[in-house]
Motif scaffolding. Structure first.
Motif, mmCIF file in Angstrom:
data_model
loop_
_atom_site.group_PDB
_atom_site.id
_atom_site.type_symbol
_atom_site.label_atom_id
_atom_site.label_comp_id
_atom_site.label_asym_id
_atom_site.label_seq_id
_atom_site.Cartn_x
_atom_site.Cartn_y
_atom_site.Cartn_z
ATOM 1 N N ASP A 1 39.671 99.633 31.106
ATOM 2 C CA ASP A 1 38.691 99.447 31.782
ATOM 3 C C ASP A 1 37.570 98.738 31.112
ATOM 4 O OD1 ASP A 1 37.606 101.525 30.717
ATOM 5 O OD2 ASP A 1 37.262 102.641 32.679
ATOM 6 N N VAL A 2 36.631 98.166 31.866
ATOM 7 C CA VAL A 2 35.364 97.473 31.506
ATOM 8 C C VAL A 2 34.284 98.430 31.791
ATOM 9 C CG1 VAL A 2 36.277 95.135 31.438
ATOM 10 C CG2 VAL A 2 35.041 96.117 33.295
ATOM 11 N N ALA A 3 33.240 98.274 30.928
ATOM 12 C CA ALA A 3 31.985 99.271 31.028
ATOM 13 C C ALA A 3 31.310 98.912 32.322
ATOM 14 C CB ALA A 3 31.160 98.942 29.714
ATOM 15 N N ASP A 4 30.544 99.867 32.924
ATOM 16 C CA ASP A 4 30.043 99.542 33.917
ATOM 17 C C ASP A 4 28.697 98.755 34.093
ATOM 18 O OD1 ASP A 4 31.423 101.440 35.309
ATOM 19 O OD2 ASP A 4 29.842 103.140 34.920
ATOM 20 N N ASN A 5 28.367 98.221 32.887
ATOM 21 C CA ASN A 5 27.152 97.240 32.789
ATOM 22 C C ASN A 5 27.671 95.889 32.838
ATOM 23 O OD1 ASN A 5 28.372 97.358 30.164
ATOM 24 N ND2 ASN A 5 26.333 97.462 29.207
ATOM 25 N N VAL A 6 29.079 95.795 32.704
ATOM 26 C CA VAL A 6 29.496 94.394 32.754
ATOM 27 C C VAL A 6 29.573 93.768 34.209
ATOM 28 C CG1 VAL A 6 31.858 92.912 32.588
ATOM 29 C CG2 VAL A 6 30.919 94.954 30.880
ATOM 30 N N ALA A 7 29.165 92.438 34.319
ATOM 31 C CA ALA A 7 29.143 91.886 35.676
ATOM 32 C C ALA A 7 30.479 92.027 36.553
ATOM 33 C CB ALA A 7 28.799 90.478 35.614
ATOM 34 N N GLN A 8 30.253 92.499 37.647
ATOM 35 C CA GLN A 8 31.446 92.647 38.518
ATOM 36 C C GLN A 8 32.412 93.648 38.040
ATOM 37 O OE1 GLN A 8 33.002 89.143 40.272
ATOM 38 N NE2 GLN A 8 31.291 87.859 39.774
ATOM 39 N N SER A 9 32.041 94.729 37.303
ATOM 40 C CA SER A 9 33.066 95.770 36.501
ATOM 41 C C SER A 9 33.735 96.469 37.577
ATOM 42 C CB SER A 9 32.062 96.629 35.860
ATOM 43 O OG SER A 9 31.182 97.346 36.594
ATOM 44 N N SER A 10 33.033 96.612 38.799
ATOM 45 C CA SER A 10 33.655 97.402 39.823
ATOM 46 C C SER A 10 34.987 96.587 40.430
ATOM 47 C CB SER A 10 32.927 97.776 41.119
ATOM 48 O OG SER A 10 32.272 96.754 41.681
ATOM 49 N N ARG A 11 34.961 95.184 40.497
ATOM 50 C CA ARG A 11 35.932 94.323 41.000
ATOM 51 C C ARG A 11 37.060 94.367 39.778
ATOM 52 N NH1 ARG A 11 34.911 90.310 45.033
ATOM 53 N NH2 ARG A 11 33.086 90.677 46.097
ATOM 54 N N ILE A 12 36.718 94.215 38.761
ATOM 55 C CA ILE A 12 37.523 94.257 37.553
ATOM 56 C C ILE A 12 38.382 95.700 37.258
ATOM 57 C CG2 ILE A 12 37.590 93.772 35.079
ATOM 58 C CD1 ILE A 12 35.327 92.113 35.005
ATOM 59 N N GLU B 1 36.890 85.243 37.384
ATOM 60 C CA GLU B 1 36.396 83.728 37.975
ATOM 61 C C GLU B 1 36.046 83.773 39.339
ATOM 62 O OE1 GLU B 1 37.189 78.936 37.085
ATOM 63 O OE2 GLU B 1 38.553 80.382 36.957
ATOM 64 N N ARG B 2 34.916 83.709 39.994
ATOM 65 C CA ARG B 2 34.824 83.953 41.243
ATOM 66 C C ARG B 2 35.271 85.189 41.573
ATOM 67 N NH1 ARG B 2 35.450 78.719 40.890
ATOM 68 N NH2 ARG B 2 37.678 78.453 41.042
ATOM 69 N N ASP B 3 36.187 85.304 42.555
ATOM 70 C CA ASP B 3 36.613 86.538 42.812
ATOM 71 C C ASP B 3 38.126 86.989 42.684
ATOM 72 O OD1 ASP B 3 34.522 87.557 44.352
ATOM 73 O OD2 ASP B 3 35.035 86.661 46.245
ATOM 74 N N VAL B 4 38.360 86.053 41.572
ATOM 75 C CA VAL B 4 39.887 86.315 41.221
ATOM 76 C C VAL B 4 39.796 86.882 39.681
ATOM 77 C CG1 VAL B 4 42.099 84.867 40.346
ATOM 78 C CG2 VAL B 4 40.821 84.164 42.438
ATOM 79 N N VAL B 5 40.714 87.830 39.511
ATOM 80 C CA VAL B 5 40.643 88.702 38.360
ATOM 81 C C VAL B 5 42.248 88.273 37.752
ATOM 82 C CG1 VAL B 5 40.764 90.575 36.988
ATOM 83 C CG2 VAL B 5 39.219 90.336 38.921
ATOM 84 N N THR B 6 42.008 87.938 36.392
ATOM 85 C CA THR B 6 43.410 87.682 35.800
ATOM 86 C C THR B 6 43.444 88.449 34.290
ATOM 87 O OG1 THR B 6 42.678 85.772 34.683
ATOM 88 C CG2 THR B 6 43.821 85.441 36.591
ATOM 89 N N LEU B 7 44.498 88.874 33.855
ATOM 90 C CA LEU B 7 44.865 89.460 32.798
ATOM 91 C C LEU B 7 45.786 89.077 31.772
ATOM 92 C CD1 LEU B 7 44.076 92.671 31.517
ATOM 93 C CD2 LEU B 7 46.222 93.087 32.423
ATOM 94 N N SER B 8 45.413 88.771 30.674
ATOM 95 C CA SER B 8 46.228 88.109 29.571
ATOM 96 C C SER B 8 46.582 89.298 28.585
ATOM 97 C CB SER B 8 45.554 87.018 28.973
ATOM 98 O OG SER B 8 45.467 86.027 29.831
ATOM 99 N N LYS B 9 47.855 89.547 28.462
ATOM 100 C CA LYS B 9 48.175 90.973 27.906
ATOM 101 C C LYS B 9 49.011 90.351 26.498
ATOM 102 C CE LYS B 9 50.119 92.642 31.355
ATOM 103 N NZ LYS B 9 51.224 93.544 32.220
ATOM 104 N N PHE B 10 48.641 91.216 25.545
ATOM 105 C CA PHE B 10 49.716 90.870 24.045
ATOM 106 C C PHE B 10 49.703 92.047 23.528
ATOM 107 C CE2 PHE B 10 45.793 87.924 25.174
ATOM 108 C CZ PHE B 10 46.495 86.809 25.136
ATOM 109 N N LYS B 11 51.028 92.064 22.954
ATOM 110 C CA LYS B 11 51.336 92.842 21.854
ATOM 111 C C LYS B 11 50.745 93.038 20.441
ATOM 112 C CE LYS B 11 56.118 93.369 24.206
ATOM 113 N NZ LYS B 11 57.385 93.197 23.745
#
Length: 172
Positions: A73-84, A108-118
């Motif tokens: 997860d991301v820290a609470d102080n990150v913009a829009q952390s609750s959505r992320i 980006e706006r209200d769209v969250v994307t995740l790019s995962k890597f091994k």
């Protein structure tokens, strides 16, 4: 009957709750949409070089964060952390973050994307945890960060002890 109740509590109910939370928060669930692709990082980055995120991926605004191994997860102080964080929970990433994987999460706006890597294919490093005795040469003008605006984001490849790593940073 006990097995059905167990499956309901363990699988079905959490999925329903996550979908409901996504509807409440208005965050679009985008699965398997790698905004930043492994091949782009491997083929467009040379050690000691930083490339602006907008030159690597078709994205124009928002916030990007790096999720190091074991971080779900991301820290609470990150913009829009609750959505992320709701997105990460809904996709199961927050519960499955481990040593072998890392990711970039972008909103980006209200769209969250995740790019995962091994990590075995492409590793990441948190420069804030490297002892001072290990010298890492960063590209000029790059400041390592955990999160930043997409407009200022740059991704660099650095070398430490004969291994290459990816670093998220910002340039101004």
């Amino acid at each position: 009957m006990n097995i059905l109740l167990f499956v309901w509590r363990l699988v079905v109910l959490p999925v329903i709750c996550c979908v409901a939370l996504l509807q409440i928060f208005g965050c679009e669930l985008v699965e398997d949409q790698q905004v930043i692709r492994r091949n782009s990082l491997k083929n467009h980055l040379r050690v000691g070089e930083a490339v602006r995120l907008v030159d690597l991926a078709k994205i124009s605004g928002g916030t990007i964060c790096v999720l190091y191994p074991y971080i779900g997860d991301v820290a609470d102080n990150v913009a829009q952390s609750s959505r992320i964080n709701e997105y990460l929970k809904a996709t199961g990433y927050s519960d499955t973050a481990d040593e072998g994987h890392w990711a970039f999460v972008i909103i980006e706006r209200d769209v969250v994307t995740l790019s995962k890597f091994k990590r075995m294919d492409l590793d990441v490093i948190n420069l804030h945890t490297i002892p001072p005795r290990h010298k890492v040469d960063l590209p000029e003008g790059l400041k390592p960060v955990y999160c930043t605006s997409v407009e200022h984001a740059a991704i660099a490849k650095v070398e430490l002890q004969n291994r290459s790593y990816i670093v998220l940073g910002e340039t101004k």
